[in-house]
Design a protein around this motif. Structure first.
Motif, PDB file in Angstrom:
ATOM      1  N   GLY A 120     -49.202 -53.151  24.653  1.00 27.25           N
ATOM      2  CA  GLY A 120     -49.148 -51.775  24.867  1.00 27.25           C
ATOM      3  C   GLY A 120     -47.781 -51.038  24.773  1.00 27.25           C
ATOM      4  N   ASP A 121     -47.563 -49.760  24.965  1.00 24.23           N
ATOM      5  CA  ASP A 121     -46.478 -49.417  24.955  1.00 24.23           C
ATOM      6  C   ASP A 121     -45.430 -49.361  23.932  1.00 24.23           C
ATOM      7  N   ALA A 170     -52.046 -53.802  28.696  1.00 20.68           N
ATOM      8  CA  ALA A 170     -52.442 -52.482  28.169  1.00 20.68           C
ATOM      9  C   ALA A 170     -53.566 -51.834  29.250  1.00 20.68           C
TER      10      ALA A 170
END
Length: 182
Positions: A120-121, A170
């Motif tokens: 994620g990110d 995530a």
């Protein structure tokens, strides 16, 4: 991490050289052999990793193996275990950074894989002498760091007597942990 206490019944084999007339030394030999067995067996699919023997509940009557002189004792004992569960949130130490993700260890779990896709990110792999994943928010995933992750899935590997775990970051409140040194 969730730790559970289980009651187990096993048998331990005591060689003739460890048999003593004094009851206390015999019980010591049984406990030492039990600890060896626990470390060799390492884990089970049903209970997870054997962390610590907490008590020896009972020792049954020994059965002599006539050919070898060994004595087999049935025993009952209590043991603290740790079994990872799908959806559980754990903290792991980053052991190795690879192009497609990172390898983590969390307690007795050595085979935790966090895929680059599950970070994620917007993490991006940066190949260096010491490779690292860097996010748009400048958080880093590098060897020696720590990360909070969620267990996506797990698989029991009978041959190695351990679990392989697939992880994700995530979700809210997951990701790298910042040390006091930073």
């Amino acid at each position: 991490m969730v730790f559970l206490e289980a009651q187990l019944s096993w048998t331990v084999l005591i060689p003739p050289e460890s048999l003593f007339a004094e009851g206390l030394k015999l019980q010591q030999a049984i406990v030492l052999r039990l600890l060896e067995e626990v470390s060799c067996r390492k884990a089970s699919k049903e209970l997870g990793y054997f962390v610590a023997v907490t008590s020896l509940e009972s020792v049954g009557e020994g059965q002599l193996q006539e050919l070898t002189g060994n004595v087999i004792f049935p025993i009952t004992f209590r043991c603290v275990t740790f079994k990872p569960l799908k959806g559980e949130v754990l903290v792991g130490a980053i052991r190795k950074v690879l192009r497609h993700g990172i390898m983590l260890a969390a307690g007795p779990l050595e085979g935790v894989f966090l895929s680059a896709k599950a970070m994620g990110d917007g993490y991006e792999y940066l190949p260096r002498d010491e490779p690292v994943f860097l996010s748009e928010k400048l958080s880093r995933l590098e060897s020696g760091g720590a990360v909070r992750f969620k267990v996506l899935g797990l698989k029991w590997m009978e041959e190695d007597r351990e679990f392989q775990v697939l992880a994700t970051m995530a979700a809210d409140f997951l990701g790298p942990l910042i040390s006091d040194d930073d």
